[in-house]
Scaffold this active site. Structure first.
Site, mmCIF file in Angstrom:
data_model
loop_
_atom_site.group_PDB
_atom_site.id
_atom_site.type_symbol
_atom_site.label_atom_id
_atom_site.label_comp_id
_atom_site.label_asym_id
_atom_site.label_seq_id
_atom_site.Cartn_x
_atom_site.Cartn_y
_atom_site.Cartn_z
ATOM 1 N N ASP A 272 1.197 -1.354 0.189
ATOM 2 C CA ASP A 272 0.326 0.419 -0.043
ATOM 3 C C ASP A 272 1.351 1.529 0.415
ATOM 4 O O ASP A 272 2.833 1.953 0.555
ATOM 5 C CB ASP A 272 -0.858 -0.311 1.108
ATOM 6 C CG ASP A 272 -1.755 1.520 1.339
ATOM 7 O OD1 ASP A 272 -2.268 1.854 0.393
ATOM 8 O OD2 ASP A 272 -1.821 1.556 2.334
ATOM 9 N N ASP A 274 -0.457 5.396 0.738
ATOM 10 C CA ASP A 274 -0.625 6.504 1.837
ATOM 11 C C ASP A 274 -0.467 5.575 3.220
ATOM 12 O O ASP A 274 -0.738 4.681 3.315
ATOM 13 C CB ASP A 274 -1.586 6.621 1.881
ATOM 14 C CG ASP A 274 -0.942 7.985 -0.009
ATOM 15 O OD1 ASP A 274 -0.194 8.384 -0.199
ATOM 16 O OD2 ASP A 274 -2.433 7.416 -0.098
#
Ligand SMILES: [Zn+2]
Length: 447
Positions: A272, A274
């Site tokens: 992922d 952020d």
């Protein structure tokens, strides 16, 4: 398809290892590097070989002959057909191509014998044919992009800029470096304007006319739409110094060279963005707000050395919301690659979902407002990456800080790691990306 291998380099930097043999004859586990490469080509159907040799080239010619001989290393025939072009005087690394031009009547592979590689060449050639360019460069990210030449492409994947080490580079850039393997159409040689008869003769200034592949043939094709790059995580490494040679030998022994060939199933760490790679600031719209999380570069470097691919999969609904354009998102990703690259870490690929399902907001892009298959927790991005890189999802991990990440990983059939403390049914729970890399990768496989 013919394969031309440039085997004429002098290799002075590596002379402490081998002084009286040409660089391509340096051995890895009892077999010359060039023999490893010929086997790799032969096993994929590339048996029509032209070797351009010069310095100590007779050693190469004696060893391989016309390719029908028995290999002293394996006791089996080399199984290829070899022709030679012997350079009496140095013609530059591409001068020989003009001397053998009549043998090159269609697309050919051009490889550099100074590097060690194991590549799915048919996949590379298929890409070249699909894109219908004159040249396809084999490109990859490396651990020192800040002092490497860079290849920059336009939206179609055509090379728009060819930056050498010395050229000014943008502040933020994608980590994409030319690996020295190419598919070339002979028309690229014609386009260079170089007169084959003049190559190797003295020009008006008395200097012998030599040809440099990168500077005179390839770089001028940047911006013409005729040269593409093929991004691949497969193994291609220069062995031009004693240290690099030692690291290539270690990689060979550990099986890392062969296993990176995309014919073999790969394993990946899906990341992922952020809150995992960069500090969480809510919707990230301003590139200045992009900062790596503590230890992120260290963790990605560990992934790079572990044999896993490092692949970012990120939801970016800010694009559908009209808050970040595709160009701005690309620039943010260039910043991510630049910051990681400064610390010797690289990403093998980035996938993003620009969509969002809910319509009716001011400034939104209606074309991106739909219920797509890529927005996490759906597994679309992971499935696409699995197809692109031949990934075994069951042997891969999804690492992120949200429920969407864990669910996307589960939906794709991966193991999952949650950064945080909640329970979404993840395989393991960690405090950061670095914590994940330290606990689950380092002990497993270290260089
Ligand atoms: Zn999507």
């Amino acid at each position: 398809m013919k394969t031309v291998i440039m085997a004429g380099g002098k290799g002075t930097r590596i002379s402490s290892i081998a002084n009286d043999i040409p660089k391509p004859m340096i051995q890895i586990e009892g077999k010359p590097v060039l023999e490893h490469e010929l086997e790799c080509l032969r096993d994929q159907g590339f048996t029509d070989i032209i070797l351009t040799v010069s310095h100590l080239g007779n050693v190469i010619m004696d060893y391989f002959g016309d390719g029908t001989k028995i290999s002293p290393a394996t006791g089996k025939p080399f199984g290829v057909h070899i022709e030679y072009y012997f350079e009496e005087k140095p013609l530059g690394n591409a001068g020989a191509l003009f001397k053998i031009k009549d043998k090159l009547d269609s697309d050919f592979l051009l490889l550099n014998a100074d590097s060690v590689f194991h590549v799915d060449f048919n996949r590379f050639v298929d890409f070249h044919r699909e894109h219908r360019g004159l040249v396809t460069l084999f490109t990859h990210p490396n651990s020192h992009p800040y002092d490497s030449g860079l290849i920059i492409t336009d939206q179609n994947g055509a090379v728009s800029q060819w930056l050498t080490k010395e050229d000014n580079r943008p502040r933020y850039y994608r980590n994409r470096v030319n690996a020295g393997l190419h598919v070339i159409n002979p028309d690229a040689l014609n386009l260079s304007g170089i007169d084959a008869d003049q190559v190797g003769t003295a020009g008006e200034n008395g200097k012998i006319l030599k040809v440099d592949l990168d500077r005179q043939i390839l770089k001028p094709l940047a911006g013409t739409g005729k040269m593409f790059c093929y991004d691949s995580p497969e193994y291609v490494k220069d062995m031009g110094t004693p240290e690099r040679y030692a690291s290539v030998c270690a990689d060979y022994k550990a099986g890392r060279i062969l296993e990176k060939n995309l014919k073999h199933k790969q394993k990946a760490i899906f990341l992922d963005r952020d809150g995992t790679i960069n500090k969480y600031v809510g919707f990230l719209r301003n590139i200045d707000e992009f900062e790596l999380t503590d230890g992120a570069a260290d963790a990605v470097r560990t992934i790079n050395r572990s044999g896993y691919l490092a692949i970012v999969v990120t939801n970016q609904p800010v694009v559908a919301r009209g808050e970040v354009s595709f160009e701005e998102l690309e620039e943010i990703h260039n910043k991510m690659e630049t910051l990681l690259g400064k610390e010797g870490a690289y990403l093998d690929a980035i996938y993003f979902c620009p969509h969002h399902p809910d319509r009716g907001y001011e400034g939104e892009r209606p074309d991106l407002k739909f219920d797509c298959e890529c927005r996490k927790p759906k597994p679309g991005m992971l499935l696409k990456a699995a197809k692109d890189f031949n990934i075994d999802l069951a042997k891969s991990w999804m690492v992120g800080d949200g429920e969407n990440d864990v669910k996307a990983g589960q939906n794709a059939g991966c193991q999952t790691a949650l950064i945080g403390s909640k329970d979404y049914g993840q395989t393991v729970t960690v405090s950061s990306l670095k914590d994940f890399a330290d606990r689950y990768l380092k002990q497993e496989e270290v260089l």
